[in-house]
Design a protein around this motif. Structure first.
Motif, PDB file in Angstrom:
ATOM      1  N   ALA A 157       0.829  -1.210   0.000  1.00  0.00           N
ATOM      2  CA  ALA A 157       0.000   0.000   0.000  1.00  0.00           C
ATOM      3  C   ALA A 157       0.863   1.259   0.000  1.00  0.00           C
ATOM      4  O   ALA A 157       0.573   2.221  -0.713  1.00  0.00           O
ATOM      5  N   VAL A 158       1.935   1.228   0.792  1.00  0.00           N
ATOM      6  CA  VAL A 158       2.793   2.404   0.851  1.00  0.00           C
ATOM      7  C   VAL A 158       3.522   2.590  -0.482  1.00  0.00           C
ATOM      8  O   VAL A 158       3.633   3.701  -1.002  1.00  0.00           O
ATOM      9  N   LEU A 159       3.981   1.487  -1.052  1.00  0.00           N
ATOM     10  CA  LEU A 159       4.666   1.549  -2.351  1.00  0.00           C
ATOM     11  C   LEU A 159       3.743   2.146  -3.421  1.00  0.00           C
ATOM     12  O   LEU A 159       4.139   3.018  -4.194  1.00  0.00           O
ATOM     13  N   VAL A 160       2.503   1.690  -3.443  1.00  0.00           N
ATOM     14  CA  VAL A 160       1.548   2.211  -4.424  1.00  0.00           C
ATOM     15  C   VAL A 160       1.288   3.696  -4.160  1.00  0.00           C
ATOM     16  O   VAL A 160       1.208   4.501  -5.094  1.00  0.00           O
ATOM     17  N   GLY A 161       1.197   4.065  -2.891  1.00  0.00           N
ATOM     18  CA  GLY A 161       1.022   5.484  -2.546  1.00  0.00           C
ATOM     19  C   GLY A 161       2.167   6.314  -3.104  1.00  0.00           C
ATOM     20  O   GLY A 161       1.962   7.360  -3.718  1.00  0.00           O
ATOM     21  N   GLU A 162       3.376   5.818  -2.904  1.00  0.00           N
ATOM     22  CA  GLU A 162       4.562   6.549  -3.370  1.00  0.00           C
ATOM     23  C   GLU A 162       4.600   6.619  -4.889  1.00  0.00           C
ATOM     24  O   GLU A 162       4.823   7.666  -5.479  1.00  0.00           O
ATOM     25  N   LEU A 163       4.421   5.484  -5.528  1.00  0.00           N
ATOM     26  CA  LEU A 163       4.670   5.420  -6.969  1.00  0.00           C
ATOM     27  C   LEU A 163       3.509   5.958  -7.803  1.00  0.00           C
ATOM     28  O   LEU A 163       3.688   6.323  -8.947  1.00  0.00           O
ATOM     29  N   SER A 164       2.307   6.014  -7.204  1.00  0.00           N
ATOM     30  CA  SER A 164       1.192   6.604  -7.938  1.00  0.00           C
ATOM     31  C   SER A 164       1.268   8.118  -7.867  1.00  0.00           C
ATOM     32  O   SER A 164       0.684   8.813  -8.672  1.00  0.00           O
ATOM     33  N   GLY A 165       2.005   8.611  -6.871  1.00  0.00           N
ATOM     34  CA  GLY A 165       2.076  10.046  -6.671  1.00  0.00           C
ATOM     35  C   GLY A 165       0.948  10.586  -5.820  1.00  0.00           C
ATOM     36  O   GLY A 165       0.861  11.772  -5.566  1.00  0.00           O
TER      37      GLY A 165
END
Ligand code: MN
Length: 536
Positions: free
Chosen positions: A280-288
């Protein structure tokens, strides 16, 4: 008796359609790898027909995940060309899947296709047959806007598509129309009871959150016999989003041994719950887009409590006000700061990155280390800081031009920015001053003038990393340079510098495309070589 429920993730397709979300190709691959670690059963990687980058990303994912036990799906409209490109994208993966879009409500048939039910059924069934003959491992058909479709027509379509070779039939609540989980469940129950063909395939739930019911509707469909559920990490998705994978997992696996458990639904999943938080954190980071403060499981507010009575209870026994165990989903409810200083060394940073689920080559780890050390001179880097820097560096690639100095002024009009750019291979520098109605626009003005570029900002937003007044900022910039869209992220404790770095990534991506990594001169006006002087 438990049934195996398939979890299909569409973060990288439906989720990527969220306003403001931008996954670069490398970001998509990073997310896909993490989704494999998380143990989802299907990853919808994108829409190969939408852009050359999408096709290439799908093909790279096919190669990268070739040994992963996951269905790798590409999205296509019901057209031969779309289906061919989908196959070109994911076809080499041993478990390739075609996710074929058919639009079936009267509104779609009449407005989009100017046609009627009978004719569209023929067209769609023909395309399902075409897809089925193309060599995919599995074929899913989306009955777009299925919840606004007459049940009798829906039943006819399902029979025809199963006959034509579909393995999975998805009934999307495309526009979040359903206002009651019971009504969504009824569609699944009736298909299974009344349409023999429906019992020969998997039925899949695909829900949107326009009425706040995405997760509830998906759960109701599972109870009614859906064998697959489509969702996104952090509930990303157009408008109000899709069903949140985290919330679904909480409902399915929330309190082992307690009153509520997966057995309420009679299903089990292949998900490794402990991997959820970092996904979830990775997606938060990489989605912007970061992670919403109140996103189930991982939002910044959800495992903390401020009300005095609740705090007292939480301190005595966390279970008083928390009905699940955050750690079992990989959420660190405790202190998030880590001790990191210059002495921690490269080994230390590699370990931290590994704990965050970020595997990098040594050269990249060294560059991340350099940046973390710089930050460590200002503050104690938190895990969030290190993650943000790592994401920044990983996406960095080979820069042709770097920003040596950007001294920007704010609070006066016009704002000015003194910029020194340096060409990495030759060491040649370009200097200039620009003006604008803010420091970022002044920086852009001079940078574009120095490099002879015509750039237009399409989207710009900042997200804070962690909490506290010494937090870093992450800027996400999407811009068009010479008609091509680029996106970049930049991290800094200085909000303007973060934006400038993000823009420089776009510029470098443009230059890499234009001239390749090392050769040819960078175009710039002759004035560029002069010492600091107003660019215009
Ligand atoms: Mn959708």
């Amino acid at each position: 008796m438990t049934k195996r429920l398939l979890i299909a993730d569409t973060t990288l397709r439906d989720g990527a359609q969220t306003v403001g979300a931008h996954f670069s190709p490398d970001a998509k691959l990073k997310v896909a790898e993490q989704l494999v670690r998380l143990g989802v059963d299907c990853i919808e990687i994108g829409t190969p027909v939408a852009a050359p980058g999408e096709l290439e990303t799908a093909a790279r994912a096919g190669e990268l995940l070739k040994d992963a036990p996951v269905l790798l799906a590409a999205f296509a409209r019901a057209r031969e060309g779309d289906i061919d490109l989908a196959f070109e994208g994911v076809g080499r993966h041993p478990h390739s899947m075609l996710n074929l879009l058919t639009s079936v409500s009267d509104i779609h048939i009449e407005s989009k296709f100017k046609s009627d039910r009978g004719r569209m059924l023929e067209v769609f069934a023909k395309m399902v047959r075409y897809g089925a003959g193309r060599g995919f491992h599995k074929l899913l058909v989306y009955l777009e806007d299925g919840t606004r479709t007459d049940f009798s027509y829906l039943a006819e379509l399902v029979s025809a598509f199963v006959e034509a070779g579909a393995d999975i039939v998805s009934i999307p609540d495309t526009v979040g129309y359903v206002n009651s989980p019971r009504k969504y469940a009824e569609i699944f129950a009736r298909l299974l009871a009344e349409v023999p063909a429906a019992r020969r395939v998997l039925l899949s739930a695909h829900t949107h959150n326009d009425k706040g019911l995405a997760v509830a509707n998906a759960l109701a469909a599972i109870e009614a016999g859906a064998g697959m559920v489509e969702c996104t990490v952090n509930g990303l998705g157009e408008r109000a989003g899709n069903a949140s994978l985290g919330a679904l997992l909480l409902c399915l696996h929330g309190s082992p041994g307690g009153a509520f458990s997966a057995s309420d639904y009679g299903v089990e999943t292949g998900v490794c719950l402990k991997e959820y938080a970092r996904t979830a954190v990775l997606v938060g980071e990489l989605s912007g887009l970061g992670v919403n403060y109140n996103e189930p499981l991982v939002g910044s507010a959800v495992v903390t409590t401020t009300a005095g009575i609740h705090q007292d209870g939480m301190l005595k026994d966390r279970r008083t006000y928390l009905c699940y165990d955050p750690e079992s989903f990989g959420v660190e409810a405790g202190h998030r700061l880590i001790t990191f200083n210059v002495q921690s060394g490269l080994k230390g940073i590699t370990k931290v990155l590994a704990d965050l689920g970020i595997g990098v080559e040594k050269a990249v780890a060294e560059r991340i280390y350099e940046q973390v050390i710089l930050l460590a001179q200002q503050k104690t880097p938190s895990t969030e800081d290190i993650r943000a820097i790592a994401m920044d560096v990983i996406e960095d690639g080979e820069h042709i031009i770097e920003l040596s100095i950007c001294k920007a002024e704010s609070g006066v009009l016009p704002s000015s920015a003194e910029v020194v750019l340096r060409r990495r291979d030759t060491g040649e520098t370009l200097r200039g001053i620009g003006y604008g109605d803010g420091p970022f626009s002044a920086f852009m003005d001079v940078t574009c003038a120095l490099l002879g570029l015509d750039a237009q900002i399409l989207d710009y937003h900042d997200v804070v990393v962690g909490q506290g007044r010494d937090s870093q900022m992450q800027a996400f910039v999407r811009c068009a340079i010479a008609g091509v869209t680029y996106q970049g992220r930049g991290v800094s404790t200085d909000i303007v510098q973060a934006g400038c770095r993000a823009f420089m990534k776009c510029v470098n991506r443009h230059l890499q495309q234009k001239i390749g990594p090392t050769h040819a001169p960078i175009s710039g006006p002759p004035a560029a070589k002069l010492p600091l002087s107003p660019a215009r």
